[in-house]
Design an enzyme around this catalytic site. Sequence first.
Site, PDB file in Angstrom:
ATOM      1  N   ASN A  96       2.099  -3.838   2.892  1.00  0.00           N
ATOM      2  CA  ASN A  96       2.725  -5.028   3.482  1.00  0.00           C
ATOM      3  C   ASN A  96       1.720  -5.645   4.456  1.00  0.00           C
ATOM      4  O   ASN A  96       1.499  -5.122   5.546  1.00  0.00           O
ATOM      5  CB  ASN A  96       4.012  -4.586   4.206  1.00  0.00           C
ATOM      6  CG  ASN A  96       4.650  -5.707   4.991  1.00  0.00           C
ATOM      7  OD1 ASN A  96       4.266  -6.873   4.868  1.00  0.00           O
ATOM      8  ND2 ASN A  96       5.637  -5.364   5.812  1.00  0.00           N
ATOM      9  N   LYS A 139       1.908  -8.357   6.055  1.00  0.00           N
ATOM     10  CA  LYS A 139       2.556  -9.141   7.124  1.00  0.00           C
ATOM     11  C   LYS A 139       1.837 -10.488   7.287  1.00  0.00           C
ATOM     12  O   LYS A 139       1.309 -11.005   6.302  1.00  0.00           O
ATOM     13  CB  LYS A 139       2.604  -8.332   8.424  1.00  0.00           C
ATOM     14  CG  LYS A 139       3.256  -6.964   8.193  1.00  0.00           C
ATOM     15  CD  LYS A 139       3.660  -6.254   9.450  1.00  0.00           C
ATOM     16  CE  LYS A 139       4.244  -4.892   9.070  1.00  0.00           C
ATOM     17  NZ  LYS A 139       4.775  -4.164  10.219  1.00  0.00           N
ATOM     18  N   HIS A 183      13.319  -6.190   5.840  1.00  0.00           N
ATOM     19  CA  HIS A 183      12.340  -5.526   6.715  1.00  0.00           C
ATOM     20  C   HIS A 183      12.853  -5.608   8.155  1.00  0.00           C
ATOM     21  O   HIS A 183      13.469  -6.603   8.547  1.00  0.00           O
ATOM     22  CB  HIS A 183      10.971  -6.202   6.581  1.00  0.00           C
ATOM     23  CG  HIS A 183       9.900  -5.437   7.286  1.00  0.00           C
ATOM     24  ND1 HIS A 183       9.708  -5.535   8.644  1.00  0.00           N
ATOM     25  CD2 HIS A 183       9.004  -4.527   6.839  1.00  0.00           C
ATOM     26  CE1 HIS A 183       8.721  -4.715   8.993  1.00  0.00           C
ATOM     27  NE2 HIS A 183       8.280  -4.095   7.923  1.00  0.00           N
ATOM     28  N   GLU A 200      11.463  -6.291  10.836  1.00  0.00           N
ATOM     29  CA  GLU A 200      11.029  -7.472  11.604  1.00  0.00           C
ATOM     30  C   GLU A 200      11.890  -8.683  11.251  1.00  0.00           C
ATOM     31  O   GLU A 200      12.147  -9.541  12.091  1.00  0.00           O
ATOM     32  CB  GLU A 200       9.530  -7.734  11.350  1.00  0.00           C
ATOM     33  CG  GLU A 200       8.677  -6.710  12.093  1.00  0.00           C
ATOM     34  CD  GLU A 200       7.357  -6.369  11.438  1.00  0.00           C
ATOM     35  OE1 GLU A 200       6.881  -7.116  10.573  1.00  0.00           O
ATOM     36  OE2 GLU A 200       6.793  -5.306  11.787  1.00  0.00           O
ATOM     37  N   GLU A 213      12.298   3.070   6.941  1.00  0.00           N
ATOM     38  CA  GLU A 213      11.304   2.753   7.972  1.00  0.00           C
ATOM     39  C   GLU A 213      11.964   2.822   9.343  1.00  0.00           C
ATOM     40  O   GLU A 213      12.609   1.856   9.763  1.00  0.00           O
ATOM     41  CB  GLU A 213      10.755   1.342   7.755  1.00  0.00           C
ATOM     42  CG  GLU A 213      10.052   1.148   6.432  1.00  0.00           C
ATOM     43  CD  GLU A 213       9.049   0.002   6.512  1.00  0.00           C
ATOM     44  OE1 GLU A 213       7.870   0.246   6.250  1.00  0.00           O
ATOM     45  OE2 GLU A 213       9.445  -1.113   6.864  1.00  0.00           O
ATOM     46  N   GLY A 247       4.345   0.072  13.376  1.00  0.00           N
ATOM     47  CA  GLY A 247       3.293  -0.564  14.170  1.00  0.00           C
ATOM     48  C   GLY A 247       3.076   0.083  15.531  1.00  0.00           C
ATOM     49  O   GLY A 247       2.403  -0.474  16.389  1.00  0.00           O
ATOM     50  N   SER A 278       3.768   3.465  10.444  1.00  0.00           N
ATOM     51  CA  SER A 278       2.495   4.063  10.882  1.00  0.00           C
ATOM     52  C   SER A 278       1.925   5.087   9.899  1.00  0.00           C
ATOM     53  O   SER A 278       1.353   6.095  10.317  1.00  0.00           O
ATOM     54  CB  SER A 278       2.633   4.671  12.279  1.00  0.00           C
ATOM     55  OG  SER A 278       2.972   3.667  13.218  1.00  0.00           O
TER      56      SER A 278
HETATM   57  P1  PGA Z   1       3.029  -0.036   9.902  1.00  0.00           P
HETATM   58  O1  PGA Z   1       4.116  -1.036   9.231  1.00  0.00           O
HETATM   59  O2  PGA Z   1       2.470   0.816   8.789  1.00  0.00           O
HETATM   60  O3  PGA Z   1       2.014  -0.945  10.503  1.00  0.00           O
HETATM   61  O4  PGA Z   1       3.771   0.780  10.900  1.00  0.00           O
HETATM   62  C1  PGA Z   1       4.978  -0.587   8.215  1.00  0.00           C
HETATM   63  C2  PGA Z   1       5.880  -1.733   7.821  1.00  0.00           C
HETATM   64  O5  PGA Z   1       6.266  -2.527   8.668  1.00  0.00           O
HETATM   65  O6  PGA Z   1       6.239  -1.880   6.636  1.00  0.00           O
END
Ligand code: PGA
Length: 246
Positions: A9, A11, A96, A98, A168, A174, A209
């Site tokens: 992803n 982003k 997601h 976010e 997740e 993140g 992460s």
């Molecule tokens: P990250 O993000 O690996 O940077 O923690 C995972 C995601 O948001 O799908």
Amino acid sequence: MRHPLVAGNWKMHGDRESVAGLIAGLLEIGCEAEVAVFPPYVYIPLVAASIGNSDVDFGISIGAQNVSEYDSGAYTGEVSCQMLRDFGCQYTIVGHSERRSIYGETNEQVAHKFAAVQSVGITPILCVGETLEQRDQGKTLVVVAAQIEAVIERVGLDEVCEAVIAYEPVWAIGTGKTASADQAQAVHLAIRQQLGELGEKTRILYGGSVKAANAAELFMQPDIDGALVGGASLDANEFSKICKLA
Ligand code: PGA
């Protein structure tokens, strides 16, 4: 036997130059797992063309990070499932964290998006996960089950089992904090139990992460079928290592 999937992803990162470099690295990966990348909308055609023009002999798919729940109409700024299909997307992430936290997407809206995605033949990757506060209150399994139940209510269990689910934990996205392999496996198992027998074939990815350094242990868990990778998917070398471990 569930075929592992490693999804990157991206982003809202990158520019034309970095995307070209990332694609060149991706085409070199070569691994047993299926690989899927989720570029920002505007770079989807570029990535699709590069994969199409290459002679890669491993599975590499393209998806979108989000989509509108509506088919077409006066929805300024939105992109429909049909449009994504037109550009060769096989997957779309829905729900997601976010999108849920920054844009206020509710379980019901996510379920609506999921239904729209499946109706055009694209596979949704349904993201679920708890916040740190919810985990501390012992509500992880209840929160995750409710997020999945909202989609089952809308489309039925069969359709949910045909999709991909990504667990997740919000506190691990993140932040550099990964759920331990045991913590992740416990939630994956609960999800699989919620889906019942049909869920034996459903791929459940872990996200939050994930890096080459922690991927192997996560992938060893019986109910973890791959990963949804954010930050580490922007580094072709790191992402390639994760794909090879799956
Ligand atoms: P990250 O993000 O690996 O940077 O923690 C995972 C995601 O948001 O799908």
